[in-house]
Every structure is written in structure tokens, then in C-alpha cells.
Scaffold this motif. Structure first.
Motif, mmCIF file in Angstrom:
data_model
loop_
_atom_site.group_PDB
_atom_site.id
_atom_site.type_symbol
_atom_site.label_atom_id
_atom_site.label_comp_id
_atom_site.label_asym_id
_atom_site.label_seq_id
_atom_site.Cartn_x
_atom_site.Cartn_y
_atom_site.Cartn_z
ATOM 1 N N GLN A 120 0.825 -1.201 0.000
ATOM 2 C CA GLN A 120 0.000 0.000 0.000
ATOM 3 C C GLN A 120 0.867 1.261 0.000
ATOM 4 N N GLU B 54 0.912 3.968 -3.003
ATOM 5 C CA GLU B 54 0.641 5.379 -2.719
ATOM 6 C C GLU B 54 1.793 6.261 -3.190
ATOM 7 N N THR C 93 -4.948 3.192 -8.539
ATOM 8 C CA THR C 93 -6.115 3.496 -7.711
ATOM 9 C C THR C 93 -6.984 2.252 -7.533
ATOM 10 N N LEU D 18 -5.319 -0.002 -5.008
ATOM 11 C CA LEU D 18 -5.536 0.501 -3.639
ATOM 12 C C LEU D 18 -6.960 0.188 -3.182
ATOM 13 N N ASN D 19 -7.927 0.278 -4.080
ATOM 14 C CA ASN D 19 -9.304 -0.094 -3.742
ATOM 15 C C ASN D 19 -9.414 -1.571 -3.422
ATOM 16 N N ARG D 20 -8.693 -2.411 -4.193
ATOM 17 C CA ARG D 20 -8.720 -3.861 -3.909
ATOM 18 C C ARG D 20 -8.106 -4.159 -2.539
ATOM 19 N N ILE D 21 -7.077 -3.403 -2.155
ATOM 20 C CA ILE D 21 -6.490 -3.585 -0.824
ATOM 21 C C ILE D 21 -7.540 -3.280 0.234
ATOM 22 N N SER D 22 -8.233 -2.152 0.089
ATOM 23 C CA SER D 22 -9.227 -1.768 1.103
ATOM 24 C C SER D 22 -10.424 -2.721 1.118
ATOM 25 N N GLN D 23 -10.719 -3.354 -0.016
ATOM 26 C CA GLN D 23 -11.836 -4.307 -0.092
ATOM 27 C C GLN D 23 -11.432 -5.724 0.309
ATOM 28 N N GLY D 24 -10.129 -5.943 0.488
ATOM 29 C CA GLY D 24 -9.655 -7.266 0.865
ATOM 30 C C GLY D 24 -9.525 -8.236 -0.287
ATOM 31 N N TYR E 17 -7.132 -7.731 -2.832
ATOM 32 C CA TYR E 17 -5.825 -7.551 -3.471
ATOM 33 C C TYR E 17 -5.115 -8.901 -3.559
#
Length: 104
Positions: A15, A19, A59, A62-68, A70
Motif C-alpha cells: 500500500q 501510494e 487506484t 488501492l481499492n482492492r487492498i481496502s476491499q480485501g 488484493y
């Protein structure tokens, strides 16, 4: 066939790297945009387009990381090889699915 591994992807480091890459690309795009017209500077125009695509991909990662999600292929749902993610941390598809998409 997706490569299976039991090692989790170190998400905090990924992440931070994503970023960093996003900030870097946004800064370059900001510098290019005043010149990024096909009639003014076609090279800047193409470079800006490439940066916009990468920004979208980063982007999305990063969304896939926050959604779990990734590290999972968006096409087949299988695991993306850690070596692929190491080289291309915003990869959305496993190598097999990406190859099929590029061949189509």
C-alpha cells in the motif's frame, strides 16, 4: 492455472509503495498537462495518457487492498503470483488471464 502460495502478500508495504507511485505519477501528470495536447506536444500527450492509465490501475489496486481482494485475479478469482505482484504491484489479473486478454 493460477499459482497457489501460502505466503500472504505484505499489504502495508504494498500500500505504501502504491501510494508513492500514485503521488509520483500525479506529480508528473500535473507537469505534463499544460503541454499535453496532440497539436502542441504529441510526446507529452502520449506520456500523459500513459500516466492516466497507470493512475487508474494504481487506484484500482488501492481499492482492492481496502476491499480485501488484493492479490486475487479480477477475471478468474485465483491468486496472482507473488512474483508478478512484486514486479507489477497494481496487476489486476493473473498471468494466464492477462495472456488470454492480450491475445483476444
Amino acid at each position: 492455472m493460477p499459482i497457489e502460495t501460502t505466503e500472504p502478500v505484505p499489504l502495508a508495504g504494498v500500500q505504501r509503495e502504491l501510494e508513492r507511485q500514485l503521488d509520483e505519477r500525479l506529480a508528473v501528470l500535473q507537469e505534463l498537462e499544460p503541454f499535453a495536447l496532440p497539436s502542441v506536444d504529441p510526446v507529452a500527450y502520449q506520456s500523459a495518457a500513459s500516466h492516466r492509465i497507470a493512475i487508474e490501475q494504481i487506484t484500482a489496486a488501492l481499492n482492492r487492498i481496502s476491499q480485501g481482494t488484493y492479490g486475487r485475479c479480477i477475471r478468474c478469482g485465483g491468486q496472482i503470483a507473488p512474483a508478478r505482484l512484486e514486479v507489477l504491484p497494481y496487476a489486476a489479473a493473473c498471468i494466464e488471464c492477462q495472456s488470454h486478454a492480450e491475445a483476444a
